[in-house]
Design a protein around this motif. Structure first.
Motif, PDB file in Angstrom:
ATOM      1  N   UNK A 126     -15.893   3.465   0.132  1.00  0.00           N
ATOM      2  CA  UNK A 126     -15.884   3.632  -1.305  1.00  0.00           C
ATOM      3  C   UNK A 126     -15.334   4.975  -1.711  1.00  0.00           C
ATOM      4  N   UNK A 127     -14.716   4.991  -2.855  1.00  0.00           N
ATOM      5  CA  UNK A 127     -14.184   6.233  -3.369  1.00  0.00           C
ATOM      6  C   UNK A 127     -12.802   6.555  -2.860  1.00  0.00           C
ATOM      7  N   UNK A 128     -12.088   7.252  -3.692  1.00  0.00           N
ATOM      8  CA  UNK A 128     -10.713   7.644  -3.402  1.00  0.00           C
ATOM      9  C   UNK A 128     -10.610   8.462  -2.120  1.00  0.00           C
ATOM     10  N   UNK A 129     -11.584   9.312  -1.872  1.00  0.00           N
ATOM     11  CA  UNK A 129     -11.531  10.191  -0.703  1.00  0.00           C
ATOM     12  C   UNK A 129     -11.682   9.456   0.619  1.00  0.00           C
ATOM     13  N   UNK A 130     -12.097   8.204   0.606  1.00  0.00           N
ATOM     14  CA  UNK A 130     -12.241   7.433   1.845  1.00  0.00           C
ATOM     15  C   UNK A 130     -10.989   6.613   2.168  1.00  0.00           C
ATOM     16  N   UNK A 131      -9.914   6.804   1.396  1.00  0.00           N
ATOM     17  CA  UNK A 131      -8.677   6.057   1.602  1.00  0.00           C
ATOM     18  C   UNK A 131      -7.604   6.906   2.272  1.00  0.00           C
ATOM     19  N   UNK A 132      -6.764   6.227   3.050  1.00  0.00           N
ATOM     20  CA  UNK A 132      -5.579   6.827   3.648  1.00  0.00           C
ATOM     21  C   UNK A 132      -4.394   6.085   3.049  1.00  0.00           C
ATOM     22  N   UNK A 133      -3.370   6.815   2.646  1.00  0.00           N
ATOM     23  CA  UNK A 133      -2.186   6.226   2.024  1.00  0.00           C
ATOM     24  C   UNK A 133      -1.047   6.237   3.028  1.00  0.00           C
ATOM     25  N   UNK A 134      -0.485   5.065   3.304  1.00  0.00           N
ATOM     26  CA  UNK A 134       0.589   4.919   4.282  1.00  0.00           C
ATOM     27  C   UNK A 134       1.786   4.238   3.642  1.00  0.00           C
ATOM     28  N   UNK A 135       2.934   4.392   4.275  1.00  0.00           N
ATOM     29  CA  UNK A 135       4.147   3.680   3.869  1.00  0.00           C
ATOM     30  C   UNK A 135       4.676   2.898   5.061  1.00  0.00           C
ATOM     31  N   UNK A 136       5.390   1.807   4.770  1.00  0.00           N
ATOM     32  CA  UNK A 136       6.061   1.089   5.847  1.00  0.00           C
ATOM     33  C   UNK A 136       7.508   1.573   5.922  1.00  0.00           C
ATOM     34  N   UNK A 137       8.285   0.997   6.826  1.00  0.00           N
ATOM     35  CA  UNK A 137       9.671   1.443   7.032  1.00  0.00           C
ATOM     36  C   UNK A 137      10.540   1.249   5.803  1.00  0.00           C
ATOM     37  N   UNK A 138      10.131   0.369   4.896  1.00  0.00           N
ATOM     38  CA  UNK A 138      10.888   0.113   3.674  1.00  0.00           C
ATOM     39  C   UNK A 138      10.404   0.947   2.492  1.00  0.00           C
ATOM     40  N   UNK A 139       9.386   1.779   2.711  1.00  0.00           N
ATOM     41  CA  UNK A 139       8.882   2.657   1.662  1.00  0.00           C
ATOM     42  C   UNK A 139       7.748   2.086   0.833  1.00  0.00           C
ATOM     43  N   UNK A 140       7.293   0.866   1.129  1.00  0.00           N
ATOM     44  CA  UNK A 140       6.161   0.280   0.416  1.00  0.00           C
ATOM     45  C   UNK A 140       4.880   1.033   0.754  1.00  0.00           C
ATOM     46  N   UNK A 141       4.016   1.201  -0.232  1.00  0.00           N
ATOM     47  CA  UNK A 141       2.782   1.958  -0.036  1.00  0.00           C
ATOM     48  C   UNK A 141       1.593   1.034   0.229  1.00  0.00           C
ATOM     49  N   UNK A 142       0.702   1.505   1.097  1.00  0.00           N
ATOM     50  CA  UNK A 142      -0.501   0.779   1.467  1.00  0.00           C
ATOM     51  C   UNK A 142      -1.690   1.717   1.428  1.00  0.00           C
ATOM     52  N   UNK A 143      -2.838   1.179   1.064  1.00  0.00           N
ATOM     53  CA  UNK A 143      -4.087   1.927   1.068  1.00  0.00           C
ATOM     54  C   UNK A 143      -4.984   1.329   2.138  1.00  0.00           C
ATOM     55  N   UNK A 144      -5.504   2.194   3.009  1.00  0.00           N
ATOM     56  CA  UNK A 144      -6.376   1.754   4.094  1.00  0.00           C
ATOM     57  C   UNK A 144      -7.623   2.635   4.082  1.00  0.00           C
ATOM     58  N   UNK A 145      -8.758   2.050   4.433  1.00  0.00           N
ATOM     59  CA  UNK A 145      -9.966   2.852   4.567  1.00  0.00           C
ATOM     60  C   UNK A 145      -9.883   3.678   5.839  1.00  0.00           C
ATOM     61  N   UNK A 146     -10.191   4.941   5.727  1.00  0.00           N
ATOM     62  CA  UNK A 146     -10.141   5.860   6.849  1.00  0.00           C
ATOM     63  C   UNK A 146     -10.974   5.349   8.027  1.00  0.00           C
ATOM     64  N   UNK A 147     -12.122   4.746   7.748  1.00  0.00           N
ATOM     65  CA  UNK A 147     -13.000   4.233   8.807  1.00  0.00           C
ATOM     66  C   UNK A 147     -12.385   3.069   9.579  1.00  0.00           C
TER      67      UNK A 147
END
Length: 56
Positions: A3-24
């Motif tokens: 929960x919360x913004x601080x528990x997310x990791x922001x990633x991109x794929x090779x095409x530049x699309x953004x993804x949000x993943x839980x750090x855990x």
């Protein structure tokens, strides 16, 4: 606990699309979506699906 913004990791794929993943849910120092295992990828969300735009 998830929960919360601080528990997310922001990633991109090779095409530049953004993804949000839980750090855990991911291991180590991941920089791109392609570095994730299939299990880790399944726990990530495509940001464009959440917000409804490709970039926000």
């Amino acid at each position: 606990m998830k929960g919360g913004y601080e528990s997310l990791v922001w990633l991109r794929d090779k095409d530049g699309k953004e993804y949000a993943c839980y750090l855990d849910d991911i291991r180590g120092d991941i920089r791109t979506k392609e570095e994730l295992t299939d299990e880790e990828r399944a726990s990530c969300l495509d940001v464009s699906q959440i917000v409804g735009t490709e970039r926000w």
